[in-house]
Design a protein around this motif. Structure first.
Motif, mmCIF file in Angstrom:
data_model
loop_
_atom_site.group_PDB
_atom_site.id
_atom_site.type_symbol
_atom_site.label_atom_id
_atom_site.label_comp_id
_atom_site.label_asym_id
_atom_site.label_seq_id
_atom_site.Cartn_x
_atom_site.Cartn_y
_atom_site.Cartn_z
ATOM 1 N N LYS B 84 13.534 17.651 3.207
ATOM 2 C CA LYS B 84 14.675 18.446 3.667
ATOM 3 C C LYS B 84 14.196 19.751 4.271
ATOM 4 C CE LYS B 84 17.532 16.810 -0.126
ATOM 5 N NZ LYS B 84 18.979 16.744 -0.019
ATOM 6 N N HIS B 85 14.919 20.196 5.266
ATOM 7 C CA HIS B 85 14.658 21.502 5.865
ATOM 8 C C HIS B 85 15.065 22.584 4.861
ATOM 9 C CE1 HIS B 85 15.126 24.895 8.616
ATOM 10 N NE2 HIS B 85 14.347 24.230 9.441
ATOM 11 N N PRO B 86 14.302 23.700 4.799
ATOM 12 C CA PRO B 86 14.677 24.749 3.836
ATOM 13 C C PRO B 86 16.126 25.209 3.983
ATOM 14 C CG PRO B 86 12.572 25.268 4.849
ATOM 15 C CD PRO B 86 13.054 24.010 5.488
ATOM 16 N N GLU B 209 10.472 31.293 12.525
ATOM 17 C CA GLU B 209 11.486 30.505 13.219
ATOM 18 C C GLU B 209 12.655 30.181 12.296
ATOM 19 O OE1 GLU B 209 10.592 27.096 16.093
ATOM 20 O OE2 GLU B 209 11.964 26.238 14.629
ATOM 21 N N ILE B 210 12.336 29.919 11.027
ATOM 22 C CA ILE B 210 13.405 29.625 10.084
ATOM 23 C C ILE B 210 14.311 30.836 9.897
ATOM 24 C CG2 ILE B 210 13.873 29.007 7.680
ATOM 25 C CD1 ILE B 210 11.410 27.241 7.809
ATOM 26 N N TRP B 211 13.696 32.014 9.872
ATOM 27 C CA TRP B 211 14.525 33.221 9.791
ATOM 28 C C TRP B 211 15.401 33.376 11.021
ATOM 29 C CZ3 TRP B 211 15.881 35.783 5.738
ATOM 30 C CH2 TRP B 211 15.059 35.770 4.606
ATOM 31 N N MET B 212 14.826 33.042 12.181
ATOM 32 C CA MET B 212 15.616 33.080 13.412
ATOM 33 C C MET B 212 16.822 32.160 13.303
ATOM 34 S SD MET B 212 15.191 34.844 16.074
ATOM 35 C CE MET B 212 15.822 33.861 17.442
ATOM 36 N N ARG B 213 16.546 30.968 12.779
ATOM 37 C CA ARG B 213 17.629 29.999 12.611
ATOM 38 C C ARG B 213 18.738 30.562 11.718
ATOM 39 N NH1 ARG B 213 16.570 24.020 12.298
ATOM 40 N NH2 ARG B 213 14.911 23.531 13.754
ATOM 41 N N LEU B 214 18.319 31.189 10.618
ATOM 42 C CA LEU B 214 19.320 31.723 9.696
ATOM 43 C C LEU B 214 20.133 32.836 10.358
ATOM 44 C CD1 LEU B 214 20.534 31.623 6.846
ATOM 45 C CD2 LEU B 214 18.949 33.420 6.205
ATOM 46 N N MET B 215 19.427 33.712 11.083
ATOM 47 C CA MET B 215 20.124 34.805 11.772
ATOM 48 C C MET B 215 21.159 34.256 12.748
ATOM 49 S SD MET B 215 18.861 37.579 10.704
ATOM 50 C CE MET B 215 17.547 37.944 9.575
ATOM 51 N N LEU B 216 20.722 33.259 13.499
ATOM 52 C CA LEU B 216 21.631 32.662 14.472
ATOM 53 C C LEU B 216 22.825 32.029 13.786
ATOM 54 C CD1 LEU B 216 19.567 30.852 17.218
ATOM 55 C CD2 LEU B 216 21.693 32.100 17.521
ATOM 56 N N THR B 217 22.542 31.335 12.679
ATOM 57 C CA THR B 217 23.634 30.701 11.938
ATOM 58 C C THR B 217 24.642 31.755 11.501
ATOM 59 O OG1 THR B 217 21.975 29.204 11.085
ATOM 60 C CG2 THR B 217 24.119 29.121 10.043
ATOM 61 N N MET B 218 24.135 32.848 10.952
ATOM 62 C CA MET B 218 25.039 33.915 10.508
ATOM 63 C C MET B 218 25.846 34.461 11.670
ATOM 64 S SD MET B 218 22.603 36.056 8.004
ATOM 65 C CE MET B 218 21.956 35.396 6.493
ATOM 66 N N PHE B 219 25.166 34.642 12.809
ATOM 67 C CA PHE B 219 25.855 35.174 13.975
ATOM 68 C C PHE B 219 27.000 34.243 14.383
ATOM 69 C CE2 PHE B 219 26.132 35.552 18.670
ATOM 70 C CZ PHE B 219 26.644 36.847 18.703
ATOM 71 N N SER B 379 20.515 24.123 10.525
ATOM 72 C CA SER B 379 20.008 23.910 9.174
ATOM 73 C C SER B 379 19.147 22.646 9.077
ATOM 74 C CB SER B 379 21.165 23.798 8.185
ATOM 75 O OG SER B 379 21.967 24.937 8.245
ATOM 76 N N GLY B 380 18.893 22.024 10.195
ATOM 77 C CA GLY B 380 18.033 20.840 10.192
ATOM 78 C C GLY B 380 18.628 19.677 9.423
ATOM 79 N N SER B 381 19.948 19.632 9.342
ATOM 80 C CA SER B 381 20.560 18.528 8.600
ATOM 81 C C SER B 381 21.563 17.791 9.471
ATOM 82 C CB SER B 381 21.239 19.067 7.342
ATOM 83 O OG SER B 381 22.176 20.062 7.670
ATOM 84 N N GLN B 441 9.473 19.627 11.860
ATOM 85 C CA GLN B 441 10.883 19.841 12.187
ATOM 86 C C GLN B 441 11.035 20.102 13.689
ATOM 87 O OE1 GLN B 441 13.431 19.577 10.135
ATOM 88 N NE2 GLN B 441 12.437 19.557 8.136
ATOM 89 N N LEU B 442 12.203 19.797 14.201
ATOM 90 C CA LEU B 442 12.495 20.085 15.609
ATOM 91 C C LEU B 442 12.360 21.584 15.867
ATOM 92 C CD1 LEU B 442 15.773 18.058 16.289
ATOM 93 C CD2 LEU B 442 13.601 17.741 17.429
ATOM 94 N N SER B 443 11.977 21.931 17.077
ATOM 95 C CA SER B 443 11.856 23.353 17.381
ATOM 96 C C SER B 443 13.242 23.939 17.649
ATOM 97 C CB SER B 443 10.976 23.542 18.610
ATOM 98 O OG SER B 443 11.689 23.137 19.752
#
Lengths: 448, 479
Positions: B84-86, B209-219, B379-381, B441-443
């Motif tokens: 699973k993705h973090p 990159e994972i932090w970027m993903r989280l930031m984007l998700t929050m945005f 979230s890679g899911s 994981q996908l970029s």
């Protein structure tokens, strides 16, 4: 006055929109159920058709070597769906309805999934059970939340109080108008379903229908109680919707999380590695030991003795294959037990949560629950063993393909006979409905 | 539009909101749900331990093999366990419905099995409680509840006229109320962001990159909340009574979140039927036989190949070749069948994409779906992450099979045809030399490019919502 109430309600926008929504979605759900059943029949049909071809083709290629022939041959067991499965698809879209197995290691074959679109599974099926469990309560809420408060808010309540002898009778009359209408629509949908899906009229259908109706009664009772608290429309709407949300999403989801977290099933992964190793490692170990282990399981074949250590033979090969199952057996049983435990906990909790109870009960009646699949897996094991034990002596005797009557190897079927325990199917819904009706009456007597 | 007035109006809204007290139990419930979802998320993600352990177990038995004929090894095969993705702690997405373990062996593409759904009771279908799920489904309801009467109640009790006569413009009032509601909504939403960030901090190996993903998700959730606040205020101002506003908003919630998504997906699936497993497998089998069946001694493709190989090496029989011909034939057979398989697999995935296209296109009309899709993808899911795992597993399987064929060609005598026994083997060090499966994981780039539609949709809703408020501020009536 009663007919006046009908006409008055039938003219409201809520009623028209609500009932048409129910009819339209209900009809869509029946079409989806029909498509599901047709697909299942199609799958079964293809399996029956192809098995004969598949056997004939392979017999032609490998007629001189029965051991090799049975390496390739697949035999199908079909889990025939009940027509009710079209109304409550349950877990049937996740778990396959056909097992095609060779006589090699079963553990490597029996958990093979179908081709699945996980996004479709995530959103779930729009089957009749969804309409009954999710949508119907919403309509009940929409139809009843302002029964009293509306009269009060528009100032007509005082007039009614003067004009009617019993306010509670007035309220019940209004509720029954809505109940009769919804009942009629649901009954219509069931009649449509019987025609469209060829559902035999009998006890299972009656039980299915009873669950639907009692579930509806439960929601009416709940709504009746909230109304009888005599708060304003906004309070009623919010409270009822919050209850809906809690029963429909929060509680079941929370319980499912609990099951996933506290009853994980890593045994599945262990078993799958063990079956591979259990078989494959035997290529490099002592052949006599392999056969010894095989004869412990099946002493009746001891007479075939111990072929030489060098070279290949089918007796040894199928003994290796069987040891894959033997060595993963413990983990496989542990896995099944854990799955059953999950089912047991769900059942236990669902007694207190009508939404969960209704869904599980409908799935059980339709033979689409997890239990049905576990049952199917067990049947698959029996079927596999039966087939193996039929062929083993013939392979070990080095018989040719002509010794077998291939025409008799048609796909086998498993049909589920649903035993209906009326009390466990309906009991908790009846109690739930009674409790809230009782509360509502007590409340009404004190305030109305 | 004046900043001070907007702030004043929003402050007044918040003061009223917190005086009503209904908001406190709601906050409490949300926090309990958050804690439950967070614990679940962490525990779900902890299932990775099982998978890592089993990946190791499978690897140990792979490396533990003695000297062996490489083709035996190709069938011994190995497993790929999906990790699973973090960020799947935050959004479970389709995780529970996707397979988790696939057996990788020569000439055969196996199914990815053991999805959580296959062990689950009917309860799973009610949904799962993840942090994302609460933000997507419960938060809108709370925003609607906090804001449904924001403007219409003032109209009902006459304070609206006083406000207007005191010099506040409609724009001030609508934006002020929206802003107030937004602050209220953020109070519910921020704890989720905070918890998600804390959970990520406590994870090991979290890349930038994972932090970027989280930031984007929050945005994206932030945009969603803003859109919801504007919609709430718009409906509040355009309703006759507060009851009217509430009923409209609750109806909207049901439509947006419960009814439309499931219906859209059901319609998509209804319109694009997929082949049965049997049809899928036989179509591949037929095409493989047509292109060249390495298991058939009389196959025209392989007979021609044999002739040309013999000719190129100036020999008359395969036994005289400088390499093991069986290995060569299997390598060619693997190449052909993998090609056919991947073509059919792509087609199947495209059919799934078509089935899913209804709920994706609907994102334009339904911001909930846009957020749901984006959140899953980040979230890679989501579906594409799963397809990517399948592709990588198949790629690895192919490399493994070809490596074994290569070893057979190189080290097994040209005249050897049996793979049994302790003769004709390759040294066990070769097994260790072949690296284990590892899923990448996908970029972020490819995730976003697959979700352009949802991104456009949420931005479109942002613009639409602002436009709605602006145009209503011209038409709104005080009485």
């Amino acid at each position: 006055m009663y007919s006046l109430m009908f006409r008055q309600f039938l003219r409201t926008k809520t009623c028209i929109i609500g009932l048409s929504l129910l009819l339209v979605l209900g009809t869509i759900s029946l079409l989806i159920g029909k498509q599901f059943l047709t697909e299942q029949q199609e799958v079964a049909h293809q399996v029956v058709e192809k098995q004969a071809d598949h056997i004939a083709r392979n017999v032609e290629y490998h007629s001189d070597d029965l051991g090799l022939l049975l390496y390739y041959l697949e035999f199908a067991l079909i889990n025939d769906p009940s027509p009710l499965a079209g109304l409550s698809i349950g877990q049937r879209d996740i778990n396959p309805s056909v097992q095609s197995v060779t006589i090699r290691t079963l553990e490597a074959q029996k958990y093979d999934t179908d081709l699945l679109n996980p996004v479709k599974l995530l959103y779930g099926n729009l089957d009749l059970s969804f309409i009954l469990i999710y949508v119907l309560p919403l309509l009940i809420i929409a139809f009843t939340y302002n029964l009293l408060s509306e009269e009060e808010e528009s100032g007509t309540w005082r007039m009614i109080r003067v004009m009617t002898r019993s306010k509670i009778k007035f309220l019940l009359a209004k509720l029954s108008v809505r109940f009769v209408l919804l009942f009629t629509v649901v009954l219509t949908l069931f009649i449509l379903a019987v025609g469209l899906l060829d559902i035999p009229v009998g006890q299972p259908l009656l039980a299915f229908f009873s669950v639907a109706i009692l579930y509806m009664v439960f929601w009416f009772a709940l709504s009746f109680w909230i109304i009888s608290l005599q708060r304003n429309s906004n309070f009623n709407a919010l409270t009822l919707l919050s209850i809906w949300l809690t029963l429909m999403i929060l509680v079941p989801a929370a319980l499912n999380n609990y099951l996933t977290v506290n009853h994980p099933i890593p045994e599945a992964l262990t078993a799958t590695i063990q079956q591979r190793d259990g078989y494959h490692e035997k290529w490099d170990t002592n052949k006599e030991e392999t056969l010894e282990a095989f004869y412990t399981a099946y002493p009746q074949y001891k007479k075939y003795g111990y072929p030489t250590e060098d070279g290949f033979n089918w007796l040894w090969y199928y003994a290796m294959q069987h040891l894959g199952d033997v060595e993963s057996h413990e983990q496989s049983v542990a896995m099944r037990d854990k799955i059953l435990k999950r089912e047991h906990i769900s059942e236990l909790w669902s007694r207190f949560v009508p939404t969960m109870h209704a869904q599980l009960a409908l799935n059980r009646l339709a033979g689409t629950g997890l239990i049905n699949h576990i049952h199917f897996l067990q049947e698959t094991s029996d079927f596999h063993e039966r087939t193996r034990l039929y062929f083993y002596p013939q392979i070990f005797d080095q018989a040719g393909a002509e010794a077998v009557n291939w025409a008799s190897f048609k796909p086998e079927h498993m049909t589920t006979v649903t035993e209906i325990n009326w009390w466990s199917t309906l009991g908790s819904l009846v109690i739930g409905a009674l409790v809230f009706t009782g509360l509502a009456f007590v409340q009404s007597r004190s305030v109305l | 539009m004046r900043k001070e007035i907007i702030l004043l109006i929003s402050r007044q809204f918040l003061a009223r909101l917190f005086k009503s007290r209904a908001v406190y139990p709601l906050l409490g419930i949300m926090l309990i749900l958050l804690i439950y979802a967070a614990i679940s998320g962490v525990s779900y993600h902890d299932h990775n331990h099982f998978r890592e352990d089993h990946q190791e177990m499978a690897r140990d038995s792979w490396e533990g093999n003695p000297d062996k004929h490489p083709h035996r090894m190709a069938h011994f095969g190995t497993f790929a366990f999906r990790l699973k993705h973090p960020l799947s702690m935050f959004d479970f997405g389709i995780e529970s419905y996707t397979g988790n373990a696939v057996f990788l062996e020569a000439h055969k593409q196996n199914m990815v099995n053991f999805s959580e759904a296959s062990f689950s009771t009917g309860l799973l279908r009610f949904g799962e409680l993840s942090m994302a799920m609460i933000l997507q489904t419960i938060l809108p309801l709370i925003i609607f509840f906090m804001g449904y009467s924001a403007v219409v109640a003032d109209r009902e009790n006459g304070t609206l006229r006083i406000l207007l006569t005191q010099g506040a413009s409609w724009k001030d009032i609508l934006f002020g109320r929206s802003f107030g509601l937004l602050i209220g909504a953020l109070l519910f939403c921020l704890p989720f962001f905070l918890v998600a960030a804390i959970l990520l901090v406590s994870e090991e190996h979290v890349s930038a990159e994972i932090w970027m993903r989280l930031m984007l998700t929050m945005f994206i959730y932030l945009l969603f909340v803003v859109v919801l606040c504007f919609i709430t205020i718009a409906i509040s101002v355009s309703s006759r009574s507060s009851k009217d506003a509430l009923v409209k908003l609750l109806g909207l919630w049901l439509l947006m979140i419960v009814l439309l998504p499931r219906t859209a997906q059901a319609v998509g699936s209804y319109l694009y039927p997929t082949p049965t497993k049997l049809e899928f497998k036989s179509a591949i089998e037929e095409e493989v036989i047509k292109n060249g069946d390495s298991h058939n001694p009389d196959d025209p493709h392989f007979s021609a190949l044999k002739d040309s190989v013999l000719k190129a090496n100036h020999v008359n029989t395969v036994e005289e070749l400088p390499f093991n011909y069986g290995g060569f034939v299997m390598a060619e057979g693997e190449r052909l069948s993998a090609e056919v398989y991947s073509k059919h697999q792509q087609q199947l995935m495209d059919t799934y994409r078509k089935q899913n296209s209804f709920s994706r296109v609907l994102a334009l009309a339904n911001p909930y779906l846009a957020v749901k899709n984006l959140s899953m993808a980040l979230s890679g899911s989501d579906f594409e992450s799963y397809v990517d795992f399948q592709n990588q597993a198949e790629e690895y399987r192919y490399l493994m099979a070809q490596k074994m064929n290569e070893l057979q060609m190189k080290y097994i005598g040209a005249s050897v045809s049996s793979s049994e026994g302790k003769v004709n083997v390759v040294g066990r060090e070769e097994w260790r030399n072949f690296p284990d499966f590892e899923h990448e994981q996908l970029s972020l780039g490819s995730v976003l490019s697959a979700e352009v539609f949802s991104l456009v949709s949420i931005l479109f809703w942002m613009v639409l919502a602002i436009w709605m408020i602006l145009s209503l501020s011209k038409k709104a009536k005080a009485i």
